[in-house]
Design a protein around this motif. Structure first.
Motif, PDB file in Angstrom:
ATOM      1  N   ILE A  79       7.805   3.026   3.963  1.00  0.00           N
ATOM      2  CA  ILE A  79       8.995   2.084   5.440  1.00  0.00           C
ATOM      3  C   ILE A  79      10.189   1.046   4.719  1.00  0.00           C
ATOM      4  CG2 ILE A  79       8.766   1.715   7.534  1.00  0.00           C
ATOM      5  CD1 ILE A  79       5.917   3.122   7.644  1.00  0.00           C
ATOM      6  N   GLN A  80       9.369  -0.211   4.299  1.00  0.00           N
ATOM      7  CA  GLN A  80      10.677  -1.268   3.879  1.00  0.00           C
ATOM      8  C   GLN A  80      11.817  -0.345   3.103  1.00  0.00           C
ATOM      9  OE1 GLN A  80      10.867  -4.065   6.012  1.00  0.00           O
ATOM     10  NE2 GLN A  80      13.097  -3.270   5.231  1.00  0.00           N
ATOM     11  N   GLY A 122      11.337   4.830  -6.682  1.00  0.00           N
ATOM     12  CA  GLY A 122      10.001   5.529  -6.847  1.00  0.00           C
ATOM     13  C   GLY A 122       8.780   6.077  -5.423  1.00  0.00           C
ATOM     14  N   LEU A 123      10.309   6.846  -4.445  1.00  0.00           N
ATOM     15  CA  LEU A 123       9.889   7.438  -3.377  1.00  0.00           C
ATOM     16  C   LEU A 123       9.483   8.840  -3.988  1.00  0.00           C
ATOM     17  CD1 LEU A 123      11.267   5.819  -0.781  1.00  0.00           C
ATOM     18  CD2 LEU A 123       8.889   4.766  -1.161  1.00  0.00           C
ATOM     19  N   LYS A 124       8.879  10.093  -3.105  1.00  0.00           N
ATOM     20  CA  LYS A 124       8.636  11.019  -3.844  1.00  0.00           C
ATOM     21  C   LYS A 124       8.770  11.720  -2.318  1.00  0.00           C
ATOM     22  CE  LYS A 124       5.026  13.523  -6.079  1.00  0.00           C
ATOM     23  NZ  LYS A 124       3.706  14.369  -6.813  1.00  0.00           N
ATOM     24  N   VAL A 125       9.340  12.775  -2.247  1.00  0.00           N
ATOM     25  CA  VAL A 125       9.351  13.943  -1.471  1.00  0.00           C
ATOM     26  C   VAL A 125       8.029  14.954  -1.117  1.00  0.00           C
ATOM     27  CG1 VAL A 125      10.821  16.002  -0.751  1.00  0.00           C
ATOM     28  CG2 VAL A 125      12.140  14.114  -2.011  1.00  0.00           C
ATOM     29  N   SER A 127       1.115  -1.164  -0.194  1.00  0.00           N
ATOM     30  CA  SER A 127      -0.485  -0.042  -0.353  1.00  0.00           C
ATOM     31  C   SER A 127       0.796   1.795  -0.244  1.00  0.00           C
ATOM     32  CB  SER A 127      -0.709   0.329   1.714  1.00  0.00           C
ATOM     33  OG  SER A 127       0.504  -0.094   2.427  1.00  0.00           O
ATOM     34  N   VAL A 128       0.029   2.428  -0.534  1.00  0.00           N
ATOM     35  CA  VAL A 128       1.341   3.503  -0.112  1.00  0.00           C
ATOM     36  C   VAL A 128       1.137   3.840   1.546  1.00  0.00           C
ATOM     37  CG1 VAL A 128       1.300   6.039  -0.828  1.00  0.00           C
ATOM     38  CG2 VAL A 128      -0.079   4.243  -2.422  1.00  0.00           C
TER      39      VAL A 128
END
Ligand code: RTP
Ligand code: MG
Length: 141
Positions: free
Chosen positions: A83-84, A31-34, A2-3
């Motif tokens: 998180i992971q 794929g992580l967005k600030v 999940s997001v």
């Protein structure tokens, strides 16, 4: 999956090495967005409150001294399994044990000066994001 949101801190050693951009590029590449960011110099009281969970540990004073030794760059990150995913990108706490290609293997010098912090669970992520960012400063989507 999940997001999720997670808190990342680029620690004083990595800020001093001028690798903020290289570290953020790794988050973005995965794929992580600030969605929130601020640069700040933590006070001793801030650092002690942020790391209160470690207050009884033998390394607590060294950890606080290090975290206030220079400015840090704090971000909230958002993405699938954030998180992971962030923990995987960071690598092991001790850079000597961190897998090749991780942030700590590539940029960290020691278990104290280990380049980055990342939340370790959904509850801590929520509390840590709230510690640094009022909701109005979070820019999701
Ligand atoms: P972080 O909280 O910074 O993301 O790192 P972590 O989860 O991998 O490590 P944690 O166990 O939460 O410890 C917080 C920070 O304390 C320092 N530490 N020193 N000398 C030691 O044995 C020791 N153990 C931990 C590290 O700088 C670690 O990032
Ligand atoms: Mg931790």
């Amino acid at each position: 999956m999940s997001v999720e949101r997670t808190l990342s801190i680029i620690k004083p050693d990595a800020v001093a090495k001028n690798v903020i951009g290289q570290i953020i590029a790794r988050f973005e590449g995965a794929g992580l967005k600030v969605i929130a960011a601020r640069m700040m110099h933590l006070s001793r009281a801030d650092a002690e409150r942020f790391y209160a969970v470690h207050s009884a540990r033998p390394f607590f004073k060294d950890l606080v001294d290090f975290m206030i030794s220079g400015p840090v760059f704090v971000q909230a990150l958002e993405g699938e399994n954030a998180i992971q995913k962030n923990r995987d990108l960071m690598g092991a706490t001790d850079p000597k044990k961190a897998e090749k290609g991780t942030i700590r293997a590539d940029f960290a010098d020691s278990i104290d000066a280990n380049a980055v912090h990342g939340s370790d669970a959904p509850e801590t992520a929520k509390a840590e994001i709230a510690f640094f960012f009022p909701e109005i400063n979070i820019h999701s989507r």
